[in-house]
Scaffold this motif. Structure first.
Motif: not given
Length: 336
Positions: A212-233
């Motif tokens: 579960p810790e790996k799933v949570v960590a990967v989820t946060w990393i993907i969310v960080a990438a999506l949030a940053t890309i959306a914000g920059v665009l």
């Protein structure tokens, strides 16, 4: 010719801006729906996560520009984007370890995590303003237009000019690439399948040996990438101001809920539904009507239902209607 001019006007002021805005909302809504589907709470700090990621990208962009490094006709921010994503990923992983993990282990109710995320939202908002200030920041460089209105008029001979900004085309292309990569990851990789299993049935996923810790960590990393890309665009297309991203939280959540919370495909569809609704309701159709209707029937008014100041009211109205009529959204996500 008048019908063509009317169509070009719609392209210029409704279809292209709405498709661009919808791409930005879709990326933001994907982050919200991943958190809700996998970590099972509504992350009200998502808008300020976008602001923080954009801030980090802007700072690196300024550094590259100061060193004389650019990306040619493309914005230099694209070169700085990986650094912004990395900084945001470290921030959200640190926040999860310091804040959210405690409540997750206590099996706190989702409403508790929502309240905690509101506290995190205010902290991130203050941090972003402290780092970059409260004023508008413009960091777009490179070619401004793919095609300008003047060039379009010269090529076609039409009275109405079509202006396609490079940031608009870039937004739609990058958003499409991100969506394809995300769906490939969730459907084709072992980690992505583990995330889907964890979302569908946490207990069964744990019995299957999923970490579960790996799933949570990967989820946060993907969310960080999506949030940053959306914000920059969004910042490239318009401008960057920290408080604007706090305001974007409403249409982003509206997009996620309209599509169906927990459904990535629904988040994308919801983003475009909200974007086209906002742009269409707040656009003044006088120019289009003037081209289409006979001169005797040409309207005197703007033919505008609402001014642009009320565009977030459109999102709110759609959100309320969906919650009342179909809480699971268009793609039958988790009910709210």
């Amino acid at each position: 010719m008048d019908m063509l001019n009317a169509f070009v006007a719609l392209l210029n002021f409704v279809i292209i801006p709405a498709a661009t805005y919808g791409s930005q909302l879709a990326l933001g809504a994907l982050g919200v729906t991943l958190i809700y589907g996998i970590l099972r709470f509504s992350n009200f700090a998502h808008g300020d996560t976008m602001a923080f990621g954009t801030t980090m990208t802007i700072l690196v962009t300024w550094g590259l520009q100061a060193m004389g490094i650019t990306f040619g006709i493309l914005p230099t921010a694209l070169l700085a984007l990986p650094f912004g994503i990395a900084a945001t990923a470290l921030l959200v992983l640190g926040t999860d370890r310091a804040v959210y993990r405690f409540y997750r282990r206590q099996k706190a109710a989702p409403v508790i995590l929502v309240i905690v995320s509101i506290g995190v939202m205010f902290i991130l908002n203050g941090l972003t303003r402290f780092i970059i200030g409260v004023d508008d920041q413009r960091f777009a460089d490179g070619a401004r237009f793919v095609i300008s209105a003047r060039d379009f008029k010269e090529m076609t001979g039409l009275a109405e000019g079509l202006a396609l900004r490079s940031t608009q085309l870039l937004t739609m292309v990058v958003a499409a690439i991100c969506v394809v990569l995300l769906f490939w990851f969730l459907n084709r990789t072992r980690t992505g399948k583990s995330m889907r299993a964890f979302s569908d049935n946490e207990d069964l996923a744990l019995l299957s040996g999923i970490n579960p810790e790996k799933v949570v960590a990967v989820t946060w990393i993907i969310v960080a990438a999506l949030a940053t890309i959306a914000g920059v665009l969004y910042g490239l297309d318009k401008s960057f101001k920290p408080f604007t991203y706090f305001q974007l939280l409403l249409p982003i959540f509206a997009a996620a809920i309209v599509g169906g919370l927990g459904s990535p495909l629904g988040a994308i569809a919801g983003g475009f539904v909200i974007a086209f609704s906002e742009v269409t309701v707040t656009y003044a159709f006088k120019k289009v009507a003037t081209y289409v209707l006979p001169e005797a029937l040409a309207p005197d008014g703007l033919l505008q239902l609402l001014t642009t100041e009320y565009k977030f009211a459109v999102s709110f109205a759609i959100l309320v209607i969906v919650l009342l009529i179909k809480p699971t959204g268009l793609f039958k996500g988790k009910s709210v």
